[in-house]
Scaffold this motif. Structure first.
Motif, PDB file in Angstrom:
ATOM      1  N   UNK A  72       6.649   0.071  -5.397  1.00  0.00           N
ATOM      2  CA  UNK A  72       5.877  -0.336  -4.237  1.00  0.00           C
ATOM      3  C   UNK A  72       6.803  -0.941  -3.208  1.00  0.00           C
ATOM      4  N   UNK A  73       6.562  -0.657  -1.973  1.00  0.00           N
ATOM      5  CA  UNK A  73       7.393  -1.249  -0.927  1.00  0.00           C
ATOM      6  C   UNK A  73       7.195  -0.588   0.354  1.00  0.00           C
ATOM      7  N   UNK A 100       0.809  -1.216   0.000  1.00  0.00           N
ATOM      8  CA  UNK A 100       0.000   0.000   0.000  1.00  0.00           C
ATOM      9  C   UNK A 100       0.847   1.273   0.000  1.00  0.00           C
ATOM     10  N   UNK A 101       2.161   1.128  -0.214  1.00  0.00           N
ATOM     11  CA  UNK A 101       3.042   2.304  -0.081  1.00  0.00           C
ATOM     12  C   UNK A 101       4.053   2.357  -1.226  1.00  0.00           C
ATOM     13  N   UNK A 102       4.312   3.582  -1.682  1.00  0.00           N
ATOM     14  CA  UNK A 102       5.382   3.836  -2.653  1.00  0.00           C
ATOM     15  C   UNK A 102       6.233   4.958  -2.102  1.00  0.00           C
ATOM     16  N   UNK A 103       7.511   4.686  -1.881  1.00  0.00           N
ATOM     17  CA  UNK A 103       8.444   5.727  -1.460  1.00  0.00           C
ATOM     18  C   UNK A 103       8.862   6.511  -2.706  1.00  0.00           C
ATOM     19  N   UNK A 104       8.778   7.841  -2.619  1.00  0.00           N
ATOM     20  CA  UNK A 104       9.194   8.708  -3.714  1.00  0.00           C
ATOM     21  C   UNK A 104      10.418   9.478  -3.228  1.00  0.00           C
ATOM     22  N   UNK A 105      11.607   8.975  -3.562  1.00  0.00           N
ATOM     23  CA  UNK A 105      12.857   9.596  -3.126  1.00  0.00           C
ATOM     24  C   UNK A 105      13.172  10.782  -4.026  1.00  0.00           C
ATOM     25  N   UNK A 106      13.475  11.924  -3.391  1.00  0.00           N
ATOM     26  CA  UNK A 106      13.762  13.139  -4.150  1.00  0.00           C
ATOM     27  C   UNK A 106      15.113  13.722  -3.758  1.00  0.00           C
ATOM     28  N   UNK A 107      15.648  14.572  -4.632  1.00  0.00           N
ATOM     29  CA  UNK A 107      16.893  15.270  -4.332  1.00  0.00           C
ATOM     30  C   UNK A 107      16.586  16.600  -3.631  1.00  0.00           C
ATOM     31  N   UNK A 108      17.602  17.402  -3.395  1.00  0.00           N
ATOM     32  CA  UNK A 108      17.394  18.663  -2.664  1.00  0.00           C
ATOM     33  C   UNK A 108      16.561  19.666  -3.447  1.00  0.00           C
ATOM     34  N   UNK A 109      16.363  19.417  -4.724  1.00  0.00           N
ATOM     35  CA  UNK A 109      15.552  20.297  -5.558  1.00  0.00           C
ATOM     36  C   UNK A 109      14.105  19.814  -5.692  1.00  0.00           C
TER      37      UNK A 109
END
Length: 70
Positions: free
Chosen positions: A69-70, A51-60
């Motif tokens: 999914x994870x 039920x989860x998706x991590x959305x990793x972003x940079x400093x911008x």
């Protein structure tokens, strides 16, 4: 690779887009997940969840890893 989760499970096309746009697309394309933005250095929970998706972003605020999914 076969996923145990239902619906779309990865979004490679979102690398480089804004975090907000990525969350919108992910949640529209798979209504069973919640997309969560993760900023640099922010800790995450280590357990797996369909039920989860991590959305990793940079400093911008741009997606810098393929959301899955994870």
């Amino acid at each position: 690779m076969t996923s145990i989760c239902q619906g779309k499970d990865s979004w490679p096309e979102l690398v480089g887009v804004s975090a907000r746009e990525a969350v919108k697309v992910i949640e529209e394309e798979n209504s069973l997940v919640t997309a969560i933005i993760v900023f640099p250095g922010q800790p995450i929970i280590g357990n797996f969840s369909c039920a989860r998706v991590w959305v990793f972003v940079n400093i911008f605020g741009k997606v810098n890893r393929v959301p899955v999914i994870g």
